[in-house]
Motif scaffolding. Sequence first.
Motif, PDB file in Angstrom:
ATOM      1  N   ASP A 134      11.705   4.305   0.692  1.00  0.00           N
ATOM      2  CA  ASP A 134      10.366   4.681   0.227  1.00  0.00           C
ATOM      3  C   ASP A 134       9.310   3.853   0.943  1.00  0.00           C
ATOM      4  N   PHE A 135       9.620   2.556   1.088  1.00  0.00           N
ATOM      5  CA  PHE A 135       8.704   1.698   1.830  1.00  0.00           C
ATOM      6  C   PHE A 135       8.510   2.239   3.239  1.00  0.00           C
ATOM      7  N   LEU A 136       9.612   2.554   3.887  1.00  0.00           N
ATOM      8  CA  LEU A 136       9.518   3.007   5.267  1.00  0.00           C
ATOM      9  C   LEU A 136       8.733   4.303   5.372  1.00  0.00           C
ATOM     10  N   ASP A 137       8.944   5.194   4.419  1.00  0.00           N
ATOM     11  CA  ASP A 137       8.176   6.448   4.438  1.00  0.00           C
ATOM     12  C   ASP A 137       6.682   6.181   4.362  1.00  0.00           C
ATOM     13  N   SER A 138       6.308   5.288   3.458  1.00  0.00           N
ATOM     14  CA  SER A 138       4.870   5.001   3.321  1.00  0.00           C
ATOM     15  C   SER A 138       4.308   4.416   4.590  1.00  0.00           C
ATOM     16  N   PHE A 139       5.081   3.499   5.178  1.00  0.00           N
ATOM     17  CA  PHE A 139       4.596   2.908   6.426  1.00  0.00           C
ATOM     18  C   PHE A 139       4.356   3.987   7.458  1.00  0.00           C
ATOM     19  N   THR A 140       5.299   4.915   7.558  1.00  0.00           N
ATOM     20  CA  THR A 140       5.152   5.975   8.559  1.00  0.00           C
ATOM     21  C   THR A 140       3.901   6.792   8.309  1.00  0.00           C
TER      22      THR A 140
ATOM     23  N   ASP B 132      -5.275  -0.953   9.173  1.00  0.00           N
ATOM     24  CA  ASP B 132      -4.323  -1.508  10.123  1.00  0.00           C
ATOM     25  C   ASP B 132      -3.901  -2.911   9.720  1.00  0.00           C
ATOM     26  N   MET B 133      -4.894  -3.683   9.307  1.00  0.00           N
ATOM     27  CA  MET B 133      -4.621  -5.055   8.902  1.00  0.00           C
ATOM     28  C   MET B 133      -3.670  -5.099   7.718  1.00  0.00           C
ATOM     29  N   ILE B 134      -3.955  -4.250   6.736  1.00  0.00           N
ATOM     30  CA  ILE B 134      -3.107  -4.251   5.555  1.00  0.00           C
ATOM     31  C   ILE B 134      -1.695  -3.787   5.889  1.00  0.00           C
ATOM     32  N   VAL B 135      -1.593  -2.766   6.704  1.00  0.00           N
ATOM     33  CA  VAL B 135      -0.261  -2.287   7.082  1.00  0.00           C
ATOM     34  C   VAL B 135       0.491  -3.390   7.811  1.00  0.00           C
ATOM     35  N   GLY B 136      -0.232  -4.123   8.666  1.00  0.00           N
ATOM     36  CA  GLY B 136       0.394  -5.223   9.378  1.00  0.00           C
ATOM     37  C   GLY B 136       0.952  -6.275   8.431  1.00  0.00           C
ATOM     38  N   LYS B 137       0.111  -6.667   7.473  1.00  0.00           N
ATOM     39  CA  LYS B 137       0.552  -7.707   6.533  1.00  0.00           C
ATOM     40  C   LYS B 137       1.734  -7.231   5.718  1.00  0.00           C
TER      41      LYS B 137
ATOM     42  N   LEU C  49       0.823  -1.178   0.000  1.00  0.00           N
ATOM     43  CA  LEU C  49       0.000   0.000   0.000  1.00  0.00           C
ATOM     44  C   LEU C  49       0.863   1.235   0.000  1.00  0.00           C
ATOM     45  N   LYS C  50       0.746   2.025  -1.006  1.00  0.00           N
ATOM     46  CA  LYS C  50       1.470   3.275  -0.922  1.00  0.00           C
ATOM     47  C   LYS C  50       0.515   4.387  -1.288  1.00  0.00           C
ATOM     48  N   VAL C  51      -0.210   4.799  -0.326  1.00  0.00           N
ATOM     49  CA  VAL C  51      -1.152   5.871  -0.574  1.00  0.00           C
ATOM     50  C   VAL C  51      -0.472   7.173  -0.222  1.00  0.00           C
TER      51      VAL C  51
ATOM     52  N   TRP D  26       3.890  -5.040   6.503  1.00  0.00           N
ATOM     53  CA  TRP D  26       5.078  -4.946   7.340  1.00  0.00           C
ATOM     54  C   TRP D  26       5.724  -6.311   7.518  1.00  0.00           C
ATOM     55  N   ASN D  27       4.877  -7.324   7.706  1.00  0.00           N
ATOM     56  CA  ASN D  27       5.388  -8.694   7.830  1.00  0.00           C
ATOM     57  C   ASN D  27       6.212  -9.090   6.631  1.00  0.00           C
ATOM     58  N   MET D  28       5.648  -8.794   5.464  1.00  0.00           N
ATOM     59  CA  MET D  28       6.356  -9.133   4.233  1.00  0.00           C
ATOM     60  C   MET D  28       7.650  -8.362   4.116  1.00  0.00           C
ATOM     61  N   PHE D  29       7.571  -7.096   4.468  1.00  0.00           N
ATOM     62  CA  PHE D  29       8.735  -6.241   4.334  1.00  0.00           C
ATOM     63  C   PHE D  29       9.825  -6.711   5.270  1.00  0.00           C
ATOM     64  N   ALA D  30       9.428  -7.116   6.486  1.00  0.00           N
ATOM     65  CA  ALA D  30      10.420  -7.568   7.453  1.00  0.00           C
ATOM     66  C   ALA D  30      11.137  -8.816   6.954  1.00  0.00           C
ATOM     67  N   SER D  31      10.441  -9.656   6.184  1.00  0.00           N
ATOM     68  CA  SER D  31      11.094 -10.847   5.651  1.00  0.00           C
ATOM     69  C   SER D  31      11.753 -10.574   4.314  1.00  0.00           C
ATOM     70  N   LYS D  32      11.715  -9.336   3.887  1.00  0.00           N
ATOM     71  CA  LYS D  32      12.298  -8.938   2.609  1.00  0.00           C
ATOM     72  C   LYS D  32      11.727  -9.712   1.435  1.00  0.00           C
ATOM     73  N   ALA D  33      10.477 -10.092   1.570  1.00  0.00           N
ATOM     74  CA  ALA D  33       9.878 -10.842   0.473  1.00  0.00           C
ATOM     75  C   ALA D  33       9.459  -9.893  -0.638  1.00  0.00           C
ATOM     76  N   TYR D  34       9.682 -10.283  -1.871  1.00  0.00           N
ATOM     77  CA  TYR D  34       9.269  -9.534  -3.058  1.00  0.00           C
ATOM     78  C   TYR D  34       9.969  -8.196  -3.232  1.00  0.00           C
ATOM     79  N   ILE D  35      10.864  -7.857  -2.312  1.00  0.00           N
ATOM     80  CA  ILE D  35      11.463  -6.523  -2.401  1.00  0.00           C
ATOM     81  C   ILE D  35      12.234  -6.366  -3.708  1.00  0.00           C
TER      82      ILE D  35
END
Lengths: 415, 462
Positions: A397-403, A369-374, A184-186, A376-385
């Motif tokens: 950029d990912f981190l900015d969007s999360f914030t 919240d749910m989507i951000v959680g999911k 999600l990058k809104v 984040w999980n993926m990002f933490a495992s570096k999946a698909y990055i």
Amino acid sequence: MSIVTVQLGQCGNQIGFEVFDALLRDSHSSHGLCCKRENEAYQASCKERFFSEEENGVPIARAVLVDMEPKVINQTLSKAAQSGRWKYGQHACFCQKQGSGNNWAYGYSVHGPRHEESIMNLIRKEVEKCDSFSGFFIIMSMAGGTGSGIGAFVTQNLQDQYSNSLKMNQIIWPYGTDGVSLFLKVSERPGVVALACNPSTLGGQGGQIRKSRDRDHPGDLMEHLVPHPEFKMLSVRNVPHMSENSLAYSTFTWAGLLKHLRQMLISNAKMEEGIDWHVQPPSSGLPSLGKMSLNKDLHFNTSIANLVILRGKDVQSADVEGFKDPALYTSWLEPVNAFNVWKTQRAFSKYEKSAVLVSNSQFLVKPLDMIVGKAWNMFASKAYIHQYTKFGIEEEDFLDSFTSLEQVVASYCNL
Amino acid sequence: MTQSVVVQVGQCGNQIGCCFWDLALREHAAVNQKGIYDEAISSFFRNVDTRVVGDGGSISKGKICSLKARAVLIDMEEGVVNEILQGPLRDVFDTKQLITDISGSGNNWAVGHRVFGSLYQDQILEKLRKSAEHCDCLQCFFIIHSMGGGTGSGLGTFLLKMLEDEFPEVYRFVTSIYPSGEDDVITSPYNSILAMKELNEHADCVLPIDNQSLFDIISKIDLMVNSGKLGTTVKPKSLVTSSSGALKTQHKKPFDAMNNIVANLLLNLTSSARFEGSLNMDLNEISMNLVPFPQLHYLVSSLTPLYTLTDVNIPPRRLDQMFSDAFSKDHQLLRADPKHSLYLACALMVRGNVQISDLRRNIERLKPSLQFVSWNQEGWKTSLCSIPPVGHSHSLLALANNTCVKPTFMELKERFMRLYKKKLPFSLVTLSDIPIPHDLEQGVHFVACTRHFSFQISGRFL
């Protein structure tokens, strides 16, 4: 007061078609339930707002269709032409061959800049055709590559080039079990209002909300519902939900409809079925001070502002007092400012009475919240990055969007 | 619309390729009644006016004159390709798109990769460039080959590196036939391991398939049909396995039925990209959604239903059965049991008259029995294409990125180690005078890596 619609990606185009079709069907429907003059005025304004005239009388939708692969656009164009009642402009579409591969980065960083000029040109041509242009309606999905990636890019551009007009993004939320690489990058930009729609309650709602704007300037919508730029996520609910076949055998009262609508609001229900009637607003009428107390159930949906649109028979007699209860709203806006109602005698399509609620409330907190959680999980495992860094989207950029998203969630949560 | 080029390498690759083209023609013939050359056909075929001399004469619109497959056929011995060129499909192939030699690779990866690779490098490149030029917008190369032989394995994987260098933007989807336990080639473990290393580094997506599974599936169908268990509800000849009505000669060759399954797999994979549907999925989306880490790109596939029912009105139970079957280990095209392993991601490509609600319902129903990795609990990618395959009312292709590939790779490694330890039959291998042991070590290292990865994923991220 014309509105230009920008349809992006497969989802955007499919829904866009349904909206225009619903608009025109309603416009031509015979159950006007109002006097002839009013009906004609309604039809005329509806047409003018969303369609432009063609020589042989077939209205052309004020729309720009964008997709990175041709199949859906072709389908949409032909469906519209086949209906005989309306069509899309011949040169109003832009498409490529390869698609965006469900990759936001590809849509945003590659396709966006590459096709910026062509797409913006098309949009500008549509805008120029309008006598009095009032805003954009952008339909896109969040989960894909074109809709979300190019959608974000185009919205940004529109904000830069047309900063004074309304931009309303209708975003289609991914279904619960959908979206493998859910990212999600809104980007939160001023002047952009996000209207989140669940796939289960589609085109009819879109049609409803746009029809309702016949009466008033769409800018009013913004003014009523978005008092602060931090809070601009709106949701749409409508009643009644019924299949066309049963309509002839059902009657509705305003009291009943409004009661359901109100409960849908406070219990955050998406449909009339399965409303939780146990949820009630806090009893003292004063919102609890400080943090949300535990017994102010998180199920209760606090609103910032609400707009109720009523259409149909005896609309003047409808009583909306239930929506003016201060317990429904946050403390920083008086109910008289937070709540508005628009009424019109002219019914919508085959519904004798219908009510639409557009609300700026906490409904989005849980799904977001749910989507951000999911994510984040993926990002933490570096999946698909690696799929994103290939096209220039870095981890920052990912981190900015999360914030920024966490910020939105927190703001809504603390209402 | 995008185009894809099929590169068939070696005996196995060419035989499967032949089945594929036959099936593709039939599918398009069934869908395209008017004989107009449209975008769907253009994804795999060119429309050529054969009366025009020379290379030109490509027609992009209008009636179909003569279809030429977008294919490059490569084999280091002439037998198989000659047979294709003398068969009923001879007009579909452009004679300029062939590369053949006489002696063959002798089931030796080194000969295929190093010797023929360097010998034919320029020619291959030229043919590939030509076929790319004929395409408006080339999206994907499909490489079909076997792992156990010499040409398919060696030259096939040599191609991959070349494709990556020459056409970096074009996807490389590889369909690899892995050797089964009772393989007829002694050096197949060596060939496979060496090829694996190349696949690991240069392919975008690999669909591993093994002969034993295909054989088991065929036997099961025969059993079902012949035992009369399903009575009159099953048509005796399923188009998945038989080529009745095909252009080929009547007496069937031994691997025909098995090759047909693989051909169906490729057709279903590309169906959403070629035909319209309510939920499209292009080839680049397969790679995007199913490959979370660059080297873990092995997708186990399964195809259902395997036989046609005579009853056209399929009750929902049958539809649900189709979904359940897709996850059963008997329907996988590789010896694998995805249900008892860990999923990284899963794609369901449905064709035919199926509703999105059916899709959702079945995913919800099957989810509890499947294990997904913790950061991808909702790792489903779905697509819906409205055109069903020929002879069926609907079908499902499931692609799973799942740790169940591990046993296959481990077994391969075991067989390899057994040979290697006895230095057998090195004499064959060192025939080409190249330091093979280095590559072999690397190959083994790769398999160990895969095991490490899958262990990591199942161990750490679970």
